[in-house]
Design an enzyme around this catalytic site. Structure first.
Site, PDB file in Angstrom:
ATOM      1  N   LEU A  35       0.842  -1.203   0.000  1.00  0.00           N
ATOM      2  CA  LEU A  35       0.000   0.000   0.000  1.00  0.00           C
ATOM      3  C   LEU A  35       0.877   1.253   0.000  1.00  0.00           C
ATOM      4  O   LEU A  35       0.717   2.133  -0.834  1.00  0.00           O
ATOM      5  CB  LEU A  35      -0.935   0.000   1.214  1.00  0.00           C
ATOM      6  CG  LEU A  35      -1.770   1.262   1.443  1.00  0.00           C
ATOM      7  CD1 LEU A  35      -2.738   1.492   0.277  1.00  0.00           C
ATOM      8  CD2 LEU A  35      -2.556   1.162   2.764  1.00  0.00           C
ATOM      9  N   PRO A  84       6.390   6.199  -1.740  1.00  0.00           N
ATOM     10  CA  PRO A  84       7.175   7.359  -1.315  1.00  0.00           C
ATOM     11  C   PRO A  84       6.323   8.576  -0.980  1.00  0.00           C
ATOM     12  O   PRO A  84       6.661   9.348  -0.080  1.00  0.00           O
ATOM     13  CB  PRO A  84       8.080   7.613  -2.534  1.00  0.00           C
ATOM     14  CG  PRO A  84       8.283   6.255  -3.139  1.00  0.00           C
ATOM     15  CD  PRO A  84       6.963   5.564  -2.956  1.00  0.00           C
ATOM     16  N   ALA A 133       2.876   8.282  -0.401  1.00  0.00           N
ATOM     17  CA  ALA A 133       1.605   7.788   0.146  1.00  0.00           C
ATOM     18  C   ALA A 133       1.889   6.976   1.392  1.00  0.00           C
ATOM     19  O   ALA A 133       2.000   5.754   1.347  1.00  0.00           O
ATOM     20  CB  ALA A 133       0.860   6.943  -0.891  1.00  0.00           C
ATOM     21  N   ARG A 146      18.933  -9.968  41.034  1.00  0.00           N
ATOM     22  CA  ARG A 146      19.926  -8.916  41.182  1.00  0.00           C
ATOM     23  C   ARG A 146      19.887  -8.325  42.601  1.00  0.00           C
ATOM     24  O   ARG A 146      18.826  -7.921  43.081  1.00  0.00           O
ATOM     25  CB  ARG A 146      19.635  -7.814  40.166  1.00  0.00           C
ATOM     26  CG  ARG A 146      20.471  -6.545  40.297  1.00  0.00           C
ATOM     27  CD  ARG A 146      21.911  -6.768  39.919  1.00  0.00           C
ATOM     28  NE  ARG A 146      22.631  -5.501  39.797  1.00  0.00           N
ATOM     29  CZ  ARG A 146      23.947  -5.389  39.702  1.00  0.00           C
ATOM     30  NH1 ARG A 146      24.697  -6.484  39.736  1.00  0.00           N
ATOM     31  NH2 ARG A 146      24.523  -4.219  39.590  1.00  0.00           N
ATOM     32  N   GLN A 205      10.749  -0.344  46.954  1.00  0.00           N
ATOM     33  CA  GLN A 205       9.380   0.073  46.636  1.00  0.00           C
ATOM     34  C   GLN A 205       9.311   0.860  45.327  1.00  0.00           C
ATOM     35  O   GLN A 205       8.349   0.724  44.559  1.00  0.00           O
ATOM     36  CB  GLN A 205       8.801   0.913  47.774  1.00  0.00           C
ATOM     37  CG  GLN A 205       7.311   1.182  47.619  1.00  0.00           C
ATOM     38  CD  GLN A 205       6.757   1.980  48.780  1.00  0.00           C
ATOM     39  OE1 GLN A 205       7.162   3.113  49.016  1.00  0.00           O
ATOM     40  NE2 GLN A 205       5.825   1.388  49.516  1.00  0.00           N
ATOM     41  N   GLN A 240      15.319   0.042  31.991  1.00  0.00           N
ATOM     42  CA  GLN A 240      15.676   0.775  33.219  1.00  0.00           C
ATOM     43  C   GLN A 240      15.849  -0.169  34.400  1.00  0.00           C
ATOM     44  O   GLN A 240      16.777  -0.025  35.200  1.00  0.00           O
ATOM     45  CB  GLN A 240      14.597   1.816  33.525  1.00  0.00           C
ATOM     46  CG  GLN A 240      14.932   2.765  34.661  1.00  0.00           C
ATOM     47  CD  GLN A 240      16.006   3.780  34.277  1.00  0.00           C
ATOM     48  OE1 GLN A 240      16.264   3.990  33.102  1.00  0.00           O
ATOM     49  NE2 GLN A 240      16.638   4.384  35.265  1.00  0.00           N
ATOM     50  N   GLU A 247       1.139   0.327   9.979  1.00  0.00           N
ATOM     51  CA  GLU A 247      -0.325   0.157   9.846  1.00  0.00           C
ATOM     52  C   GLU A 247      -1.072   1.368  10.388  1.00  0.00           C
ATOM     53  O   GLU A 247      -2.160   1.255  10.983  1.00  0.00           O
ATOM     54  CB  GLU A 247      -0.795  -1.151  10.487  1.00  0.00           C
ATOM     55  CG  GLU A 247      -0.291  -2.349   9.701  1.00  0.00           C
ATOM     56  CD  GLU A 247      -1.134  -3.590   9.872  1.00  0.00           C
ATOM     57  OE1 GLU A 247      -2.356  -3.474  10.061  1.00  0.00           O
ATOM     58  OE2 GLU A 247      -0.551  -4.680   9.810  1.00  0.00           O
ATOM     59  N   THR A 284       0.181   5.416  11.854  1.00  0.00           N
ATOM     60  CA  THR A 284       0.808   5.953  13.060  1.00  0.00           C
ATOM     61  C   THR A 284      -0.231   6.151  14.149  1.00  0.00           C
ATOM     62  O   THR A 284      -1.430   6.247  13.874  1.00  0.00           O
ATOM     63  CB  THR A 284       1.478   7.308  12.771  1.00  0.00           C
ATOM     64  OG1 THR A 284       0.458   8.269  12.461  1.00  0.00           O
ATOM     65  CG2 THR A 284       2.469   7.203  11.619  1.00  0.00           C
TER      66      THR A 284
END
Length: 387
Positions: free
Chosen positions: A126, A129, A131, A269, A280, A338, A365, A367
């Protein structure tokens, strides 16, 4: 009422079966697929062997006949270990659904049958460049020549291009009619005049090749039209209503995979003489990650139900599931990096790959900005169910 909002036993069994295949046959190769980068051939073979490569294909054409929720479960579980590999069932549905939605029985039997038998992947052409979000701005043309059509043009950002044998291609057959002048065809990789650009060098989903596809006087027999002349854009948009749900499933899967890994890590860890899971501040992060994933999952499953039934509010739910789940995936995978600290930032651990892979779910599909436009239009038109 005890099973209200619960997966059926059949759907639970599908999840377990896909997870077993994914963990045994796909996960061991995920890092190498990303690092090489290379197409996940092991995953493709395993999915075909288990009939999970294109589960949506109806039984009458030789497929598994999976409903929309079962297809979501397949994609979610594969994405949990390797997003690149999850694009095999996802893009097979995206590429072939136009045939299933708009094709006559002859073209359905031929191409859905080939897909079901594992004779080739199916891609969707579909974007161009000029479209992208403006999908109606098609420049690729198809001109009638007797009983045949001659296709010329370029498609961009085509997932699994070069690997796929079959392509649904949107073309402009009457520019004066804009969207009503767009027609869809099935093009085969082996057709004379079809060629491919170099693979894009991407941030993520590196195992799924993304290339331009070039059509240079490609002659297509008239029986390769999907639906009628001028119906292509309508078929393409109906397709996206359904397949945005599969992108939501991808997003849920990669988010869950990142959380699963992070949960194991924080319990092992130790810092200051105690597992970091006892802190917490990190527990709050983990709680938010789990909460948002589950909200995204429930919205995705609700959208899958609407996809299966063809409800009038599918457009809203497909856009909502895709946008919410992909935003969640980006946040959760970032938080997983993180939680692993410096280790999360290295390729020795999978969460940095998951973070890179998650980003694309906010883009392709449609944005997430476009999804919000779609949702707003649906709401303003009064098309939203509260049930």
């Amino acid at each position: 009422m005890s099973d209200f909002f619960a997966l059926s036993e059949e759907h639970q069994a599908i999840r377990e079966a896909v997870r077993a295949v994914a963990e045994a046959k796909i996960a061991p190769h995920a890092a190498d697929v990303d690092e090489a980068p290379r197409f996940p051939s092991e995953a493709n073979a395993a999915l075909i062997a288990a009939d999970f490569h294109a589960p949506h294909v109806p039984e009458q054409y030789g497929g598994a006949g999976a409903d929309a929720l079962a297809t979501v479960l397949v994609i979610e579980e594969v994405a949990r270990v390797c997003v690149s590999s999850s694009l095999i069932p996802a893009v097979n549905k995206l590429g072939s659904l136009p045939v299933q939605i708009g094709g006559n029985e002859e073209i359905k039997a031929k191409y859905l049958g080939k897909l079901a038998r594992g004779e080739g992947l199916f891609s969707y052409c579909l974007s161009e460049p000029e479209a992208g979000s403006d999908a109606a701005n098609q420049k690729t043309t198809a001109k009638r020549d007797g009983d045949d059509w001659i296709i010329n043009g370029t498609k961009r950002w085509i997932t699994n291009a070069g690997e796929s044998e079959y392509y649904t291609v949107l073309t402009q057959t009457d520019p004066s009619k804009r969207t009503k002048g767009i027609t869809a065809f099935v093009v085969e990789k082996s057709d004379e005049g079809v060629s491919f650009g170099a693979p894009e060098k991407k941030l993520g989903i590196k195992g799924s090749p993304t290339r331009e596809v070039y059509f240079d006087n490609v002659r297509i027999p008239g029986d390769r039209i999907i639906g009628e002349v001028g119906e292509g854009f309508s078929i393409a948009m109906k397709t996206l209503d359904h397949t945005r749900v599969t992108i939501a499933a991808q997003a849920v899967g990669v988010a869950q995979g990142a959380l699963d890994y992070a949960l194991g890590y924080v319990q092992e860890r130790k810092q200051f003489g105690t597992p970091i899971a006892d802190f917490q501040g990190l527990q709050f992060m983990i709680a938010d990650m789990g909460m948002k994933i589950e909200a995204a999952r429930q919205l995705t499953y609700a959208a899958a139900g609407r996809s299966e039934r063809g409800d009038k509010d599918l457009t809203f739910f497909g856009a909502a599931a895709k946008a919410f789940a992909s935003d969640t995936a980006m946040q959760v995978t970032t938080d997983a990096v993180q939680l692993l600290g410096g280790y999360g930032f290295t390729r020795d651990y999978p969460v940095e790959r998951m973070m890179r892979d998650a980003k694309i779910t906010q883009i392709y599909e449609g944005t997430n900005q476009v999804q919000r436009i779609v949702m707003a239009r649906q709401l303003l038109a009064g098309i939203q169910s509260t049930l």
